[in-house]
Each structure stands twice: as C-alpha cells, then as structure tokens.
Design a protein around this motif. Structure first.
Motif, mmCIF file in Angstrom:
data_model
loop_
_atom_site.group_PDB
_atom_site.id
_atom_site.type_symbol
_atom_site.label_atom_id
_atom_site.label_comp_id
_atom_site.label_asym_id
_atom_site.label_seq_id
_atom_site.Cartn_x
_atom_site.Cartn_y
_atom_site.Cartn_z
ATOM 1 N N PRO A 88 -43.245 -37.005 -35.494
ATOM 2 C CA PRO A 88 -44.596 -37.054 -36.085
ATOM 3 C C PRO A 88 -44.722 -38.124 -37.169
ATOM 4 O O PRO A 88 -45.772 -38.764 -37.292
ATOM 5 C CB PRO A 88 -44.772 -35.650 -36.673
ATOM 6 N N PHE A 115 -48.086 -27.249 -38.280
ATOM 7 C CA PHE A 115 -46.984 -27.421 -37.331
ATOM 8 C C PHE A 115 -45.857 -26.437 -37.630
ATOM 9 O O PHE A 115 -45.287 -25.840 -36.717
ATOM 10 C CB PHE A 115 -46.463 -28.855 -37.392
ATOM 11 N N SER A 116 -45.509 -26.285 -38.907
ATOM 12 C CA SER A 116 -44.400 -25.409 -39.278
ATOM 13 C C SER A 116 -44.714 -23.946 -38.976
ATOM 14 O O SER A 116 -43.842 -23.193 -38.539
ATOM 15 C CB SER A 116 -44.084 -25.560 -40.773
ATOM 16 N N TYR A 161 -34.069 -30.464 -31.494
ATOM 17 C CA TYR A 161 -35.404 -29.883 -31.699
ATOM 18 C C TYR A 161 -35.894 -30.127 -33.128
ATOM 19 O O TYR A 161 -37.024 -30.576 -33.348
ATOM 20 C CB TYR A 161 -35.348 -28.389 -31.399
ATOM 21 N N PHE A 163 -37.763 -27.566 -40.643
ATOM 22 C CA PHE A 163 -37.264 -28.558 -39.689
ATOM 23 C C PHE A 163 -35.815 -28.940 -40.011
ATOM 24 O O PHE A 163 -34.973 -29.060 -39.113
ATOM 25 C CB PHE A 163 -38.132 -29.821 -39.722
ATOM 26 N N PHE A 212 -39.128 -32.792 -34.563
ATOM 27 C CA PHE A 212 -40.261 -32.362 -35.372
ATOM 28 C C PHE A 212 -40.271 -33.045 -36.736
ATOM 29 O O PHE A 212 -41.336 -33.220 -37.333
ATOM 30 C CB PHE A 212 -40.236 -30.842 -35.562
ATOM 31 N N PHE A 224 -43.979 -24.900 -34.511
ATOM 32 C CA PHE A 224 -42.522 -25.009 -34.588
ATOM 33 C C PHE A 224 -41.832 -23.655 -34.377
ATOM 34 O O PHE A 224 -42.116 -22.686 -35.073
ATOM 35 C CB PHE A 224 -42.126 -25.583 -35.948
ATOM 36 N N GLU A 234 -48.655 -30.723 -41.549
ATOM 37 C CA GLU A 234 -47.267 -30.274 -41.510
ATOM 38 C C GLU A 234 -47.187 -28.762 -41.639
ATOM 39 O O GLU A 234 -46.375 -28.108 -40.964
ATOM 40 C CB GLU A 234 -46.484 -30.947 -42.646
ATOM 41 N N CYS A 263 -37.816 -22.795 -33.809
ATOM 42 C CA CYS A 263 -36.446 -23.271 -33.601
ATOM 43 C C CYS A 263 -35.761 -22.453 -32.511
ATOM 44 O O CYS A 263 -35.825 -21.204 -32.538
ATOM 45 C CB CYS A 263 -35.658 -23.169 -34.903
#
Length: 316
Positions: free
Chosen positions: A58, A34-35, A50, A126, A54, A39, A31, A41
C-alpha cells in the motif's frame, strides 16, 4: 461572515501544510480500516509474506499515486520525448534540472507512503505478523526450545500472551514495532525541517518578495483559467456555428503550438532579468523570440510552485 472570511484566509495562507495534513489524516484513517477490517494474519508459515505485503505494497501504491497526482511531474514530462522538442541546450544542465524537479516531486510524493508505514508500525499489527514468521526471530526467541516454540511463534499475532510465554527476556514484537515507528516519525520531521531550512536558505529572493511571488502565481493561475475558458468557448461556438450554418470560419487568433510550448518550459530563475512565471517571461521577451528567453541561472526548489501554477488545469 467575518469568522468565515478569517477561516478562509487562514486556509489560503497555510494551504500547503493543511494539504499535507489532510493527506496524512486520510492515510492514517485508511490504515486503520485496513488493520481492523481487511487484515487477517494467517498465523502460519506465511506470516512473513502476508504482513510484509500489507506494510509495503500500500505504501508503494501511495507513492505511485503521489507521482501521478503531482502537477509538476507532468509539466516536466509532457511532450519531452518528441524529437522536435529536444532543444540544443546544455545536456548536463537539462539533466540536472530534471533531477532537481524529480527530487522535489519525490519528497512530496513520500508524505502519504511514509505516513502509512509510520502509522502501521505504531499499531503494530502488520509488523507483528511479518516478523513472527522471520527466521531471525525464531533463532532469537526459540533458541534451544525446539520446533514447538517455532510453531507457537507463528501464533503470536493471534494470541499476544504467547509472546511472554515464549521468552520473558525477549522484547515484545509490538514494542519493537512501536519503537521503529516513533524513530521513523522523528527522522521524517527532522528531515522535513532540514530540507525546509535549506530550501529557504537557498531562496534567491527575500521572504516578502517570495510571499508576493506566490500571490502573483495564484492570481495568474486564476486569470489564465478564466481567459482560457472564455477563449475556448468562443472558438467552440465559432466552429459549431460554421458546422451547422455551412459557412466559412472567421479569422480567430489563438496561440500557436510553438507559443504553447514556450510557456510550458520548466521555469528558470535569472538574477539578471527577473520574471515571475514563464508567461511573464514570454510576454517580456518579444513573445519568446529573444535570446534572453532561453537564459536562466538556476531553478531552486523553493520556486517549485511556479511550475505548478498552470499544470493544475490539466487534471493533475
């Protein structure tokens, strides 16, 4: 060496907890990647879609992986759709047993996805992106402030200072996300404790016997794998030799399809005749030909490790 042995003993005794901990740590690390890396925004009207993708997708993928990698899941379903494998037993009892197994499998499969959601909410990226595009937030934060305020609301994920400029009384989206994250963590831990207590309370055997049972299952699994490998190697050698030497095969005793099917049934505990596995039951009921073989009183969740013992060798 003594310290290494103690460390190995500790890992064996607490392998379930350590396994869940490793899964949670790997999920949290994923995570974070990904962040930080993936990711981004869009900060426009697509924020809601969006951010939600996310946050949820996942977690859904991790849930599916949890099902795929669970050995008991495949012990339950393998061969169950074949007509000749449909027994004439109590349909209601069979459905109940299947539901109990699926509930247990689902509880284990939820560890990774819930970890993903909880960690994502604590980081808030997210959630802030998704909620900044939600109409309800627009109505609360931008009431009577016109379209310009709504446009600024889309930009909050890209500029955190905007959240205080839009409304000083409205709690920040990041704070909302973290509060929800901590609530989810508290609920998960509470449910885990309750389920563990209920499972142990419903155990048909005492604490030390349950401990012995798990040791037996582990040893049986290891011996089964060794013996199966030896048996398969001998059978393969016989067939290869016959092929290259053009000779007739010598008699070779191997379990029949019926025998394999019998030891692959879901384990059912009986308070009258106690067996520690389906192989144990098969051996002590005239190779599964006794009427006693199909009898069973219950299949408690706490004994789920019995079904998982030999399914691991299949790759799941």
């Amino acid at each position: 060496m003594e310290r290494l042995r103690l460390a190995l003993d500790f890992c064996i005794r607490h392998q379930t907890v350590l396994g869940y901990s490793i899964v949670s740590l790997l999920t949290a690390a994923s995570e974070h990647i990904f962040s930080s890396v993936v990711f981004k925004c869009p900060c426009n009207s697509g924020n809601m879609l969006y951010g939600s993708v996310f946050l949820i997708v996942p977690a859904f993928i991790l849930l599916l992986l949890g099902y795929i990698l669970n050995a008991r899941m495949w012990r339950l379903f393998t061969g169950s759709c074949l007509w000749e494998n449909r027994c004439n037993c109590n349909l209601w009892g069979t459905c109940t047993r299947y539901c109990l197994v699926l509930a247990s499998v689902t509880a284990r499969a939820l560890v990774a996805p819930l970890t993903w959601i909880a960690v994502a909410l604590l980081r808030a990226d997210f959630y802030v992106c998704a909620v900044s595009g939600k109409s309800l937030i627009k109505n609360l934060a931008c009431k009577d402030q016109g379209q310009e305020c709504q446009n600024l609301l889309f930009k909050i994920p890209c500029d955190e200072k905007l959240s205080t400029e839009i409304s000083s009384e409205f709690i920040s989206l990041q704070a909302q996300s973290q509060l929800i994250g901590w609530v989810i963590i508290a609920v998960i831990m509470t449910m885990a404790l309750i389920l563990t207590c209920v499972s142990r309370c419903c155990s048909p055997v005492s604490y030390l016997q349950l401990k012995f049972w798990k040791i037996y299952s582990k040893e049986e699994e290891e011996l089964f794998e060794i013996k199966a490998k030896e048996h398969a190697t001998k059978l393969a050698e016989r067939n290869i030799n016959c092929f290259f030497e053009a000779t007739d095969p010598a008699p070779f005793q191997t379990p029949s399809n019926t025998d394999w099917q019998k030891i692959s049934f879901l384990y059912t505990f009986s308070s009258q005749e106690q067996y520690y596995s389906m192989i144990h039951k098969y051996v002590n009921t005239n190779r599964g030909n006794s009427a006693e073989f199909k009898e069973g009183d219950q299949n408690p969740t706490v004994l789920g490790f019995v079904d998982e013992a030999h399914a691991v060798e299949s790759g799941f």
